[in-house]
Enzyme design. Structure first.
Site, short mmCIF file in Angstrom:
data_model
loop_
_atom_site.label_atom_id
_atom_site.label_comp_id
_atom_site.label_asym_id
_atom_site.label_seq_id
_atom_site.Cartn_x
_atom_site.Cartn_y
_atom_site.Cartn_z
N GLY A 132 0.85 -1.17 0.00
CA GLY A 132 0.00 0.00 0.00
C GLY A 132 0.89 1.23 0.00
N CYS A 133 0.50 2.25 -0.77
CA CYS A 133 1.40 3.39 -0.95
C CYS A 133 1.62 4.15 0.35
CB CYS A 133 0.88 4.31 -2.05
SG CYS A 133 -0.81 4.87 -1.85
N ASN A 134 0.55 4.40 1.08
CA ASN A 134 0.71 5.11 2.36
C ASN A 134 1.46 4.23 3.36
OD1 ASN A 134 -0.92 7.38 1.53
ND2 ASN A 134 -2.70 6.07 1.80
N ALA A 135 1.14 2.96 3.33
CA ALA A 135 1.73 2.05 4.30
C ALA A 135 3.24 1.96 4.12
CB ALA A 135 1.10 0.67 4.17
N THR A 195 5.21 4.02 2.69
CA THR A 195 5.85 5.31 2.99
C THR A 195 6.08 5.48 4.48
OG1 THR A 195 4.75 6.26 1.06
CG2 THR A 195 5.66 7.81 2.66
#
Lengths: 357, 357, 357, 357
Positions: free
Chosen positions: A149-152, A154
């Site tokens: 997941g992109c937010n995860a 990061t």
């Protein structure tokens, strides 16, 4: 050799970005692109920026169409990848850009996603510290990979060095993210309309409801050492307040994460934690002291740039990390992981330089 | 009666917004506008949106030009207002939009601003809980008013109810703000160019260096009860990690603030703290449970909208507050305070409705 | 072989984009980067997105520093390149991204720029129809190349096929361009501040004063056939109303150009003019009937996408062309021209695919 | 007296803006708001910026609900207003923000809209020159008013003085508009998503297909003198090439219109045409020579700002006009017309000042 590839979800943003990167990959032949309701239409109608792929037509997303390739990318809505697992059993390498194969904990899956639980695949964040080594080790030769997941990813990359080294308190973490709307995909929702996005900042999933939270906790738990539990339990000691804020930029995540400094730790020890974690990494770079990244610096690039500040007055470390959600956050991570799995140079077809201004 | 007004710094963003609001105020006559390097030029050249003031010419910012009005607004760079204090002694009401008269602590001034310290004036955030009452009380009949810092008042309004009521730990606060570039004024700096702002999120003053931090600590200390010290000491118990992030919207602040929940406090107690603090307030509104504001909702309005979430998994309260930095954050606060000081209806010439989309 | 390169103006937007593209060019070694007031500083401080060039330090822009390379790129403010011409006499290939060597008419130079006139160099728009052939012919083996003005080349490519084929009246042309602020460079001007650019459209150089007008007239005159004059006179028959409008996107030009249809010309003849002009071109593509480009489709790419409509009710052809001003408009054109001059594959290090969304 | 008002389409952008303006109107009581699929929900859920109307609930849009008010505003999709005409026969004043009652020509309606044709109502652009007088005359005492199309009124106001005075050739007009996406309403379409709007310019309705074209031709024909036909024929002599371009700003229209200068006309005559047409107008202002407007200057205001350039080299007049599409383009025009119809001060509840930056 050249690997043949099929990309599902090819009319969406994640699928489009996978194609953009693969189109420049010398070892890849993009043979098949698939979609759901857009099947039968030219790919270029939905991805007008992919001029070099103007010859491709979207086919239906079925196991039959996807099978028979060396590599299959699944860029489907969460909960839809799992159904293809069995049918793609003969495909040498399957990479899922969805959430279906990320979580090791069925409980977390049930709480945040729901629907059938699927087994976890190798997690596609090579640079992540994992129990004394790097996640890269788990990707060598992998045949099934879950892009993060992109937010995860990061936030995990932001804090894992501090958690792994014990310099920050994993029980007191706060992350606030400025994110662009492309992370939400092409869903037709009123709050994603241009008129609703332009000129405004808009929080969502406030108060601990975002689906990336268990993924972060899982990654930070893995970073902190050997799991003491069954392998499917997230360390309960990891507590994170997580708030994403939609801002008017098409791409990008700027994650500001802070965590309480463990008592007695020196500034040098803190900085050393991040420096040693990412020394030698191409795509995850710690900036010199006093420097902090902008998302523009990594637009189109597979780079995560990290700035670190130590705020003794607040007794907290502040980590600011910039990522292109579609590249390092999704498609770039997928292709970097693919390169590792196939034994290709890890940076093939991936740029460390952003497109700015 | 009609009050005559002079506005200094009239070619800048804060000065322009003061003029925009005053232009619609039935009790005000804008007689004089002043500037520094732009003196002698038509106001409309620098504020082309203020069509109703096209007849005004910028005069030089001198004590002589400013004196002789009923009200003087100082919208000057920080550190420049103080020099006019003595010369404007005969002016009945002076309102400073700069920082010179905000801080009660000379130590804080020295640490974060430097230069000559000036005495604090009545702080222009009427709704702020102060030691069991509201800051409004201190503005009735005031003759010298310090408009707040935009980020500072946003965060203070976000957290003061929690600090005042004792439901959150003032020693464990984190605020991350998405802010538009107009807060930085018209300064000609490379990082404020459109090319550098568009399509990107850009953190600044990371790690505890932002000048609004002592102002927040001062306001939260005031909210928490009678000062035990000399009046110039900020309560050392208040610790805040504060990170502003520039995002591509011309105006607006979206502050995401979290604080650790004090042990044993119930959800109802938490919500009640904010509800009771702002019950009956026109311009500071707590949204119903589960709702959170966007900056677009308050664009051009004097409204602060607050959303509150209780995240038991993270053990923190999350408060998201939206403010127009130029209105409720600066010019609107100044005029609301002026209305109170003069005994006019508090909401005169101020809109509670935003301009959206 | 590997060519050594020096890039002047390396801290600006054009210089930065030249570097971004060259950094991925397998035949190029970026040896030297120079600047004016920023000399002595690390390149990365001014181009934080160019991570792969973090080892470079900006040197002073002097003939001595620039000389001794195989290729020199001049990315200097207009009027400053000319002074280096003599000193760089021994450099095998010099490419100027400024205006100094674009115009063939001294009169036009005097009217729109002023200062010393310099001889015209090979014009860096390979696909441009020129008197029955393509400008590409003039670039093969060239040693001195003038990269085009971004707006000029966009409009010239839009209309040259129609002028060359005689289907549109060159005396009745109107072009209106939506342009991003990066075309104006990093100049510190109030009207280029983020607060002035966000959320607004802003026309400039209205009424025939833009410096790219003579460049367009020159290109269209060249397209229309053998010059009847001295070679320095622009065909007086070409009349263009040209208006650029700044809009809130960091990069990109969307040029909407219309011209009166010559009497008796059929729709098929019109479409054929553009189709034949750009058949087989990689980087200039005519879209199918009814399709029109967005600037997002070419962001970061060296592609010009052209949509063509025939409006019989208005008796005009409408040509909408999208270009990334920093790539196909400037740096990409420079490198494409360099590839041609050196006999390298024309598309080396240049992408036809944009970065979207 | 206070007029009671019902607003249909209250959950959309046009309806929301009508409500925003009416909320500040001292002679108006907003009694009823209606919607279609959103009926039954609180207005504030769809218009979170309208804090002063938080007490209103959306009712179903039916003739029964709308009837019984002094004034009814119809802010419905094109083609849906007509059905209410009969049922609202007893309502003293009905103002339609849709297209149903704008066109006088059934042929034009059939060509550009289709469906049932409805009789034209008084056209709500008071300042428009009409056959030697102003459209304002037709609005005094009007009981049925058609608010204009935003693009149409912007272009009509731009060019009507030139057409009426005979200084420009109505047969050779080109208009290109930079427009924000709010003009397209809250429709859930992929091309209106934030990810598709941010950072890009996107043309649409290229080549003479936009529905506002007949409305412009009708207005310019009316400006040019007594109709020689039946009143439903548009003067065939008016030819306009019209191209709108979506740009990343939520509101605003910047129309760049050019027209061929009639032979023998002097610069003074040209300028005089516009000066005399708008002398004394509050909401349509011609800027001094050499000045041109930005959309930011009129954001939230009911003002149309016009800049005029005479380009002898191109033989064309260039008129750049800035309008807030939701105010002067729609809701403000509606309320200004309402004020005129009711005999109230024309500028009541309308601001001439924009909200900038």
């Amino acid at each position: 050799m050249t690997y043949t590839v099929a990309v599902s979800g090819a009319s969406g943003y994640a699928g489009g970005e996978i194609l953009r990167l693969l189109a420049a990959h010398p070892d890849i032949e993009i043979r098949t692109v698939t979609a759901h309701s857009n099947a039968g239409q030219p790919l270029i109608q939905h991805q007008p920026h992919l001029r070099s792929l103007a010859h491709l037509t979207l086919q239906d997303t079925t196991p039959e169409v996807l099978a028979g390739h060396d590599i299959v990318f699944l860029a489907l809505p969460h909960g839809q990848s799992g159904q293809y697992t069995d049918a793609l059993g003969a495909v040498p390498l399957v990479i899922d850009a969805g959430a279906d194969h990320r979580l090791t904990s069925k409980d977390s899956w049930d709480s945040f996603y729901g629907g059938e639980f699927h087994e976890p695949w190798a997690y596609g964040v090579p640079e992540l510290p994992v129990n004394g080594t790097k996640q890269r080790e788990n990707l060598v030769g992998a045949t099934r990979i879950a892009a993060p997941g992109c937010n995860a990813s990061t936030v995990s990359l932001s804090l894992a060095p501090g958690v792994a080294s014990g310099v920050i308190d994993p029980g007191d973490i706060v992350s606030v993210l400025a994110v662009g709307p492309s992370g939400a995909g092409k869903s037709l929702k009123t709050n994603l309309l241009g008129s609703e996005i332009l000129g405004t900042a808009n929080p969502y999933a406030v108060g601990g409801t975002h689906r990336h939270i268990p993924e972060i906790r899982q990654a930070l738990a893995a970073a902190s050492g050997p799991s003491t539990g069954s392998g499917t339990q997230i360390e309960p000691s990891i507590r994170i307040s997580f708030t994403p804020v939609l801002v008017p930029m098409s791409r990008g995540i700027l994650a500001t994460s802070t965590a309480r400094i463990v008592e007695g730790v020196t500034d040098a020890q803190i900085r050393e934690a991040w420096e040693s974690a990412y020394a030698g990494e191409t795509f995850v770079q710690l900036l010199p002291e006093g420097q902090f990244p902008r998302t523009a610096d990594v637009l189109g690039a597979n780079t995560a740039l990290i700035g670190l500040a130590i705020d003794r007055a607040a007794n907290r470390v502040t980590v600011v990390t910039a990522v292109d959600n579609l590249v390092k956050g999704t498609a770039g991570a997928a292709i970097q992981s693919m390169n590792i799995a196939l034994g290709l140079p890890e940076d093939r077809a991936l740029s460390v330089n952003g497109v700015a201004p």
